[in-house]
Design an enzyme around this catalytic site. Sequence first.
Site, PDB file in Angstrom:
ATOM      1  N   ASP A 120       0.862  -1.179   0.000  1.00  0.00           N
ATOM      2  CA  ASP A 120       0.000   0.000   0.000  1.00  0.00           C
ATOM      3  C   ASP A 120       0.905   1.238   0.000  1.00  0.00           C
ATOM      4  O   ASP A 120       2.135   1.149   0.159  1.00  0.00           O
ATOM      5  CB  ASP A 120      -0.973  -0.019   1.191  1.00  0.00           C
ATOM      6  CG  ASP A 120      -2.204   0.853   0.928  1.00  0.00           C
ATOM      7  OD1 ASP A 120      -2.149   1.711   0.026  1.00  0.00           O
ATOM      8  OD2 ASP A 120      -3.219   0.687   1.629  1.00  0.00           O
TER       9      ASP A 120
HETATM   10  C1  NOJ Z   1      -4.207   3.862   0.020  1.00  0.00           C
HETATM   11  C2  NOJ Z   1      -5.356   2.926   0.270  1.00  0.00           C
HETATM   12  O1  NOJ Z   1      -5.208   2.295   1.524  1.00  0.00           O
HETATM   13  C3  NOJ Z   1      -5.521   1.863  -0.812  1.00  0.00           C
HETATM   14  O2  NOJ Z   1      -6.726   1.204  -0.595  1.00  0.00           O
HETATM   15  C4  NOJ Z   1      -5.473   2.477  -2.166  1.00  0.00           C
HETATM   16  O3  NOJ Z   1      -5.636   1.478  -3.142  1.00  0.00           O
HETATM   17  C5  NOJ Z   1      -4.147   3.197  -2.348  1.00  0.00           C
HETATM   18  N1  NOJ Z   1      -4.038   4.248  -1.362  1.00  0.00           N
HETATM   19  C6  NOJ Z   1      -3.976   3.773  -3.756  1.00  0.00           C
HETATM   20  O4  NOJ Z   1      -4.861   4.792  -3.983  1.00  0.00           O
END
Ligand code: NOJ
Length: 761
Positions: A280
């Site tokens: 993430d």
């Molecule tokens: C952070 C989020 O936790 C995740 O769900 C998301 O896919 C990513 N950012 C990318 O936007």
Amino acid sequence: MKLSLLGLAMGLVSQVALATSTPPLQDKAAFIDHLLGQMSVDEKIGQLRLISIGPDMPREKIREEIAAGRIGGTFNSRTAPENRPMQDAAMRSRLKIPMFFAYDTLHGERTIFPISLGLAATWDMDAITQVGRTSAIEAAADSLDMTFAPMVDIARDPRWGRTSEGFGEDTYLTSKIGQTLVRALQGKSAAEPDSIMAIVKHFALYGAVEGGRDYNTVDMSLPKMYNDYLPPYRASLDAGAGGVMVALNSINGVPATADTWLMNDLLRKQWGFKGVAISDHGAIQELIRHGVARDGREAAKLAIKAGIDMSMNDTLYGQELPGLLKSGEVTQAELDQAVREVLGAKYDMGLFKDPYVRIGKPETDLKDYYGEDRLHRDAARDVARRSLVLLENRQQTLPLKKAGTIALVGPLADAPIDMLGSWAADGRPEHSVTVREGLRRATDGKARLLYARGSNITGDKAIFDYLNFLNFAAPEIVDDPRPPAVLIDEAVKAARQSDVVVAVVGESRGMSHESSSRTTLEIPAVQRELIKALKATGKPLVLVLMNGRPLSIGWEREQADAILETWFSGTEGGNAIADVLFGDYNPSGKLAITFPRSVGQIPMYYNHLSIGRPFTPGKPGNYTSQYFEEPNGPLYPFGYGLSYSDFELSDFTLSKTALKRGEPLQAEVTVKNTGKVEGETVVQLYVQDVSASMSRPVKELKNFQKVALKPGEARTLSFRLDEDDLKFYNGQLQHVAEPGQFNVQIGLDSQNVQQQSFELL
Ligand code: NOJ
């Protein structure tokens, strides 16, 4: 001698030829191995870097980096004219390895469907397939190759703002939806021009953060993990999802991003995962603050050794891997494995065959990526109406007549941005049909519609500021500067002139979002004041709720004559809500998550384990499990939802009372529409393992069928149960069906069920 020397020489020549000639593209493993063999260490590391493209980033610099082989993919850039120059740059790189372009397409791309929690309330896999296919078609036309979806984190603590992004509390329903969405997003194959690759998230257990506070720790027993939380990820991967996004949380003390047990032993060895594992956003860097890495170097080392292939928003892989390889702390084989998985995903997205498979040629670029003609409004309206859940309907307040005067009030009645919900990809508020607009169209020329805002979302300045801070573009919520009493007076005046009042209240979309955890599940005080004043007018009061999590609405339930739960229902939400309010569509949604009475009851989910002193109503202080300050049990149970029809279930039968292993068991029940209008309902089948080597849930959903019935029509449904449906992970994590009594329960929600038993031999 001469001959043999010649033979040797020829052998060498052919070996060199073998090493340099490109194997056929059809042979994935050989093709990738061959490519790997040609890559420098820097080019390999470049493939592991996933870069977020923000509006202000220097595009030229990014293209230079790509052409130098230092970036593997991007996310957040989402039109062909934006992405083509980056792919062109990749085609100028030494090995011409294509980029991929990703985005969070969760519940639609341009057309926005209801938030995931609303999609789950449809219990309708055809509708969910429609959402996945439409999203993929729109995203692929936006030149995207990959989506960070579905999110299949089980959520049993509605304080967590990301409850809105998942499919609720139940393992079976979430698994089924995850599978369905993966298949729909990826279509025939993720390589097709109108398919996108699904990346399942957040692996793992993100929905179980302590206290429902986002990014907090997770602590969980292995049986609970294996039985309740892991199956949806597994089901989505088994359905062919191309990869996983790794969770931000730690699990039993180890951050998922550094968890070799989770990523290697469980995911790769036990489950046979062959896809790509993506961190993430910034999660590798966060290993330092988790307290497991001394510095960036150690963080990068832990992550790559745990099997994190791609680093989202990377700085650390780029900075630290060269040194780690040089020192031998990270091996060439570890690096190669990560690169192989990234190249494998690119291969599976069809990018080696055609790097422009979704970007297309300049002449096919759309004139307007944000145009009305991009939208699939019929599909959005159809799915949205299926997601609405009728919670209350006293004296048949609903459906409303398209006649007389209707007062429409509330801070969410005319809120285009809120219709879209959290993580609404590239959905545009100007495309939203608000409730006000939906009702206007439905009543046009037939009834008088009076509108008054009635209150702001919140009267708390700090919360207002927080919610606006969350947003990246325009102000997320707008405030009417007039004093609350003036807003209420205006609404009351409208109510007094009307035959019925429709109040659209609840949460702004930012209140059920990433980083938006709450300590209460109540509707903000200013809105409750409005409801109180409306109730005092004595007019029939319909509450239309908008929210991304269960709310504790015990008080509101007493004030309202009818309550319609609408989540954040998407681009066509206003039309869908009007369809239900006026009876042009008979509501059929069922809750995919329990509504607790109060925040103090959390965690509250229907499939909790059996306990020694279950609550039994009786004398006060009877030493059974309860909270003594308020009634026990949920406000609305999992699986609950009303209709404008009535449905009756016959007694059900089981084909056997003793089941031999390997044999199926049939349960048969007849469902009848005893109401006056056509409608749909969901017949739900639950199983309880009465006595086992461990305490088991009081019931678990194992199957369901959604049926449409005309007035007076009856249908007999047959459900099949197999030994597999009776299995669970025991204390030794063996997947077993233990002999003994099982109860089968069938109902139209999880609480009101009939029961029959059988014995597994
Ligand atoms: C952070 C989020 O936790 C995740 O769900 C998301 O896919 C990513 N950012 C990318 O936007």
